[in-house]
Design a protein around this motif. Structure first.
Motif, PDB file in Angstrom:
ATOM      1  N   PHE A   1      43.748  48.515  59.183  1.00 47.86           N
ATOM      2  CA  PHE A   1      44.047  48.793  57.775  1.00 47.86           C
ATOM      3  C   PHE A   1      45.564  48.746  57.603  1.00 47.86           C
ATOM      4  O   PHE A   1      46.246  49.771  57.653  1.00 47.86           O
ATOM      5  N   TRP A   2      46.079  47.550  57.443  1.00 47.54           N
ATOM      6  CA  TRP A   2      47.500  47.314  57.229  1.00 47.54           C
ATOM      7  C   TRP A   2      47.651  45.989  56.497  1.00 47.54           C
ATOM      8  O   TRP A   2      46.712  45.191  56.438  1.00 47.54           O
ATOM      9  N   CYS A   3      48.811  45.752  55.911  1.00 52.38           N
ATOM     10  CA  CYS A   3      48.964  44.564  55.084  1.00 52.38           C
ATOM     11  C   CYS A   3      50.422  44.161  54.964  1.00 52.38           C
ATOM     12  O   CYS A   3      51.331  44.897  55.360  1.00 52.38           O
ATOM     13  N   VAL A   4      50.621  42.987  54.397  1.00 52.23           N
ATOM     14  CA  VAL A   4      51.943  42.492  54.005  1.00 52.23           C
ATOM     15  C   VAL A   4      52.029  42.607  52.491  1.00 52.23           C
ATOM     16  O   VAL A   4      51.107  42.182  51.786  1.00 52.23           O
ATOM     17  N   SER A   5      53.114  43.181  51.983  1.00 53.03           N
ATOM     18  CA  SER A   5      53.261  43.371  50.542  1.00 53.03           C
ATOM     19  C   SER A   5      54.568  42.749  50.062  1.00 53.03           C
ATOM     20  O   SER A   5      55.639  43.053  50.597  1.00 53.03           O
TER      21      SER A   5
END
Length: 301
Positions: free
Chosen positions: A115-119
């Motif tokens: 549960f991680w992302c690029v924003s």
């Protein structure tokens, strides 16, 4: 009606604004995809973890490398850009201000939790005009321009259950910083109210991806009290263009009337939500911190 930060004196001005926002959205999406492979290669591998402010504020070499890649990618294609990154600070000069979080949810990334992302968000004249949030593990691209929100290129519409009693709330509150600011007993009491009010409460660990899930209708609400512009700028536009609501909270850290993406607290709800308890608790946390800071200034003077 089309929201836009440009003077709208004619349909052609509106159209130009939309065309530009779509181009910047596509650039944000491409920049996020440019770091997909190296981040996935690093995910669930052995990695060295460093700390910034305290032991709860993790950074890895992969955050820094991904941000450098994204910066170079954007500047090559849009030289008239200034970029604020979580790791590298502010660089560049131009009429487009970018906010970049190369890995939102670094603690999850470092431990192997998916549960991680690029924003990435683009701001013109202090208004967010384009954004992208990319979940590399699930291969989900949330994005928005001035007209709409999208998930993997398809129109995205938020939907929330009407009642708190059946709703799912996503939050990181409280963390140790909240204990220091609100008091341990008060913070735990606030959390207890939310646990008892909502059907489900989850703490997944990425503000950007949590708000994107609210925009997609996979969670009903999210709230947080320690975010930065690079965490939420893209998410705000995506949520609002999907029909959701985003209420910024100053927490006494920024002036009243500050741009929403500069405020360190927020309430995010999906379309159709009516959550008075969440609003009351979150606003109370913000007001209590405002009052404490005001009192501290009085005592210091």
């Amino acid at each position: 009606m089309l929201d836009h930060p440009f003077p709208a004196s004619s349909p052609s001005v509106l159209q130009d604004a939309l065309v530009r926002s779509r181009r910047l959205m596509d650039l944000a999406k491409a920049a996020a995809l440019s770091v997909r492979k190296p981040l996935l290669d690093a995910f669930r591998s052995a990695m060295v973890v460093d700390y910034k402010v305290d032991l709860h504020d993790i950074v890895t070499v992969h955050d820094k490398r991904a941000e450098a890649t994204i910066r170079a990618f954007i500047l090559e294609r849009e030289p008239s850009s200034a970029i604020m990154g979580e790791e590298g600070g502010q660089i560049g000069i131009g009429d487009i201000q970018w906010y970049v979080d190369p890995i939102d949810g670094t603690a999850n990334f470092a431990r192997g939790l998916a549960f991680w992302c690029v924003s990435i968000a683009a701001v013109i004249d202090n208004e967010v005009v384009a954004g992208a949030i990319y979940d590399p593990v699930a291969d989900l691209m949330f994005s928005a321009d001035l007209s709409s929100a999208y998930l993997n290129g398809e129109p995205l519409r938020s939907s929330a259950v009407a009642s708190e009693a059946q709703a799912t709330l996503v939050t990181g509150y409280p963390v140790s910083r909240d204990f220091r600011l609100d008091g341990r007993e008060e913070a735990l009491a606030n959390m207890g109210i939310l646990v008892e009010t909502f059907s489900t409460l989850r703490r997944p660990g990425s503000a950007a991806l949590s708000i994107a899930h609210v925009a997609a209708g996979w969670a009903d609400a999210a709230t947080g009290f320690g975010v930065n512009a690079w965490d939420v700028a893209a998410a705000i536009l995506i949520l609002r263009k999907a029909g959701g609501r985003y209420e910024p909270l100053t927490l006494g850290k920024v002036a009243l009337g500050s741009r929403d993406y500069l405020c360190p607290g927020y309430i995010a709800t999906g379309e159709g939500a009516n959550y008075p308890t969440l609003d009351r608790v979150a606003r109370s946390i913000s007001q209590t911190r405002i009052d404490k800071l005001a009192q501290a200034k009085v005592e210091a003077s």
